[in-house]
Design a protein around this motif. Structure first.
Motif, short mmCIF file in Angstrom:
data_model
loop_
_atom_site.label_atom_id
_atom_site.label_comp_id
_atom_site.label_asym_id
_atom_site.label_seq_id
_atom_site.Cartn_x
_atom_site.Cartn_y
_atom_site.Cartn_z
N LEU A 1 -23.47 -5.49 3.32
CA LEU A 1 -24.23 -5.07 4.50
C LEU A 1 -23.41 -5.51 5.70
CD1 LEU A 1 -27.82 -6.14 3.44
CD2 LEU A 1 -26.88 -3.84 3.46
N TYR B 1 -38.37 2.93 11.98
CA TYR B 1 -37.40 3.35 10.97
C TYR B 1 -38.00 3.27 9.57
CZ TYR B 1 -34.25 3.00 14.89
OH TYR B 1 -33.65 3.17 16.11
N ARG C 1 -13.63 1.79 6.19
CA ARG C 1 -13.63 1.78 7.65
C ARG C 1 -12.33 2.39 8.19
NH1 ARG C 1 -12.80 -3.41 11.25
NH2 ARG C 1 -11.05 -3.32 9.86
N ARG D 1 -27.04 -1.73 14.58
CA ARG D 1 -26.86 -0.95 13.36
C ARG D 1 -26.31 -1.80 12.24
NH1 ARG D 1 -23.72 4.46 12.68
NH2 ARG D 1 -22.58 2.88 11.60
N VAL D 2 -26.93 -1.68 11.06
CA VAL D 2 -26.44 -2.34 9.85
C VAL D 2 -26.20 -1.25 8.83
CG1 VAL D 2 -26.96 -3.99 8.01
CG2 VAL D 2 -27.76 -4.44 10.34
N ALA D 3 -25.01 -1.23 8.22
CA ALA D 3 -24.69 -0.21 7.23
C ALA D 3 -24.34 -0.87 5.91
CB ALA D 3 -23.52 0.64 7.72
N GLU D 4 -24.67 -0.18 4.82
CA GLU D 4 -24.37 -0.69 3.50
C GLU D 4 -23.16 0.05 2.94
OE1 GLU D 4 -26.38 -1.49 -0.87
OE2 GLU D 4 -27.52 -0.41 0.65
N TYR D 5 -22.22 -0.71 2.36
CA TYR D 5 -21.03 -0.15 1.74
C TYR D 5 -20.93 -0.66 0.32
CZ TYR D 5 -19.60 1.12 6.45
OH TYR D 5 -19.56 1.65 7.70
N GLU E 1 -22.62 -3.40 12.45
CA GLU E 1 -21.65 -2.54 13.12
C GLU E 1 -21.84 -2.47 14.63
OE1 GLU E 1 -21.88 1.14 10.91
OE2 GLU E 1 -20.31 0.39 9.59
N GLN F 1 -12.43 6.13 7.80
CA GLN F 1 -13.33 6.74 8.78
C GLN F 1 -12.68 6.79 10.16
OE1 GLN F 1 -16.80 4.29 8.43
NE2 GLN F 1 -17.71 5.54 6.80
N SER G 1 -21.97 -4.82 -3.22
CA SER G 1 -22.12 -4.05 -1.98
C SER G 1 -22.17 -5.00 -0.80
CB SER G 1 -23.37 -3.17 -2.02
OG SER G 1 -24.53 -3.95 -1.98
N TRP H 1 -14.89 -2.19 1.81
CA TRP H 1 -15.45 -1.86 3.13
C TRP H 1 -14.33 -1.62 4.13
CZ3 TRP H 1 -14.85 -5.09 7.49
CH2 TRP H 1 -15.40 -4.57 8.66
#
Length: 179
Positions: free
Chosen positions: A57, A143, A79, A64-68, A60, A82, A55, A75
């Motif tokens: 991290l 958060y 992207r 913001r940090v997103a996990e894929y 973005e 999306q 995976s 990833w």
């Protein structure tokens, strides 16, 4: 130093592929794939990431940090999907300001003058509210401990931002009328 004497199941690697020959790189990939622990890894080597991670991290922007799931290629494909599904953003409006010849100043009504006099304090209050909301939204503890409040705080922040913009526009229009 005491921590390094105890067994651990976490590896943190920063650019581990720099200056490695192909054979050593392949050995490192093999060892990392077989590693039974957590691996935090930073690398610009996309193929290495595809071969070694499960995976990603991804930073973005705007904090913001997103996990894929998957490696770099996974990833990137996610992207692109999306972005293809996202409707195109309408073009931003641009204001055209025409300079009008100066005319005699108009005396504001009593109500407008009172509103104009109160606007600087209103703007200052709104800026203070916005700063407080942004500080709360910037706190990582929010958060972790109060994730249910994030959406309402973001909505409040957006509303205060809108009110602030309206107050500035009203101030400008009253000042323009005043001459």
């Amino acid at each position: 130093a005491k921590l390094f004497t105890k067994p651990a199941n976490v590896l943190v690697l920063d650019e581990p592929t720099n200056d490695l020959d192909v054979e050593t790189l392949e050995l490192l990939e093999e060892l990392l794939v077989d590693y039974n622990g957590t691996l935090l890894l930073v690398s610009h080597d996309r193929e290495f990431l595809d071969n070694a991670v499960t995976s990603c991290l991804v930073f973005e922007g705007q904090g913001r940090v997103a996990e894929y799931v998957g490696g770099y290629s996974d990833w990137e494909a996610t992207r692109k999907r999306q972005q293809a599904q996202k409707p195109p953003e309408p073009p931003t409006k641009t204001k055209v300001v025409e300079e009008k010849p100066k005319t005699k100043s108009v005396k504001l009504s009593y109500k407008d003058q009172r509103e104009l006099d109160a606007l600087p304090q209103r703007i200052e209050d709104l800026e203070g509210q916005l700063e407080t909301l942004q500080q709360r939204l910037g706190d990582p503890q929010l958060y972790r401990n109060q994730a249910d409040q994030v959406a309402s705080l973001q909505q409040a922040s957006n509303q205060v931002q809108t009110e602030l913009e309206q107050a500035y526009e009203r101030w400008e229009s009253l000042e323009a009328l005043k001459g």
